[in-house]
Scaffold this motif. Structure first.
Motif, mmCIF file in Angstrom:
data_model
loop_
_atom_site.group_PDB
_atom_site.id
_atom_site.type_symbol
_atom_site.label_atom_id
_atom_site.label_comp_id
_atom_site.label_asym_id
_atom_site.label_seq_id
_atom_site.Cartn_x
_atom_site.Cartn_y
_atom_site.Cartn_z
ATOM 1 N N LEU A 191 0.972 -1.081 0.014
ATOM 2 C CA LEU A 191 -0.141 -0.029 0.060
ATOM 3 C C LEU A 191 0.876 1.232 0.113
ATOM 4 N N PHE A 192 1.851 1.368 0.899
ATOM 5 C CA PHE A 192 2.698 2.604 0.848
ATOM 6 C C PHE A 192 3.679 2.602 -0.287
ATOM 7 N N LEU A 193 3.825 1.509 -0.524
ATOM 8 C CA LEU A 193 4.796 1.773 -2.100
ATOM 9 C C LEU A 193 3.932 2.014 -3.372
ATOM 10 N N PHE A 194 2.686 1.414 -3.350
ATOM 11 C CA PHE A 194 2.178 1.998 -4.340
ATOM 12 C C PHE A 194 1.528 3.541 -4.151
ATOM 13 N N LEU A 195 1.249 3.795 -3.134
ATOM 14 C CA LEU A 195 0.747 5.336 -2.756
ATOM 15 C C LEU A 195 1.885 6.203 -3.170
ATOM 16 N N PHE A 196 3.290 5.734 -2.849
ATOM 17 C CA PHE A 196 4.414 6.485 -3.015
ATOM 18 C C PHE A 196 4.654 6.733 -4.686
ATOM 19 N N LEU A 197 4.473 5.690 -5.376
ATOM 20 C CA LEU A 197 4.675 5.631 -6.755
ATOM 21 C C LEU A 197 3.490 6.187 -7.455
ATOM 22 N N TYR A 198 2.379 6.266 -7.089
ATOM 23 C CA TYR A 198 1.280 7.160 -7.528
ATOM 24 C C TYR A 198 1.566 8.448 -7.530
ATOM 25 N N PHE A 258 5.712 13.770 -11.646
ATOM 26 C CA PHE A 258 6.243 13.764 -12.855
ATOM 27 C C PHE A 258 5.393 14.163 -14.027
ATOM 28 N N ALA A 259 4.328 13.589 -13.878
ATOM 29 C CA ALA A 259 3.314 14.075 -15.076
ATOM 30 C C ALA A 259 2.806 15.440 -15.170
ATOM 31 N N HIS A 260 2.933 15.966 -14.199
ATOM 32 C CA HIS A 260 2.557 17.327 -14.126
ATOM 33 C C HIS A 260 3.355 18.413 -13.728
ATOM 34 N N LEU A 261 4.664 18.033 -13.890
ATOM 35 C CA LEU A 261 5.815 18.581 -13.514
ATOM 36 C C LEU A 261 5.799 20.162 -14.313
#
Length: 116
Positions: free
Chosen positions: A20-27, A33-36
């Motif tokens: 859960l924490f890994l997926f939240l962090f990656l999301y 980066f998509a909205h950088l």
């Protein structure tokens, strides 16, 4: 709750929260980066970004929790199978339902929490 149920639940919970924490962090990282270009163009400070993603966290949790639950269940039972613990449980007289009952209840609780 039997010792065996606590053992399976403890393994499932540890893997669930890790996923859960890994997926939240990656999301969040992928979204940043998509909205950088917009972030840099508007010169948004870190405090506003943190508030935005903290308010966006429940929506991300709803999208990520089922995948984390599925992966934690699969990994837990794969680990039990690899160590031949499922064979030991079955030979001691437990049915498949009794072995998986704890994880099914855990998945139901996660789905209720996501629905809420």
């Amino acid at each position: 709750m039997r010792i065996l149920d606590r053992y399976i639940l403890k393994s499932t919970l540890g893997i669930f929260f890790g996923c859960l924490f890994l997926f939240l962090f990656l999301y969040i990282v992928i979204d940043v980066f998509a909205h950088l270009d917009d972030i840099l163009k508007q010169q948004t400070n870190f405090q506003i970004l943190a508030q935005y993603y903290l308010s966006y966290l429940p929506i991300i949790f709803v999208q990520v929790a089922p995948i984390a639950c599925l992966l934690s269940t699969l990994y837990t039972f794969a680990k039990l199978n690899r160590n031949n613990e499922i064979i030991a449980m079955r030979s001691s007289g437990l049915s498949i339902y009794q072995i998986t009952k704890t994880v099914i209840i855990f998945g139901f609780i996660v789905s209720l929490f996501v629905f809420w």
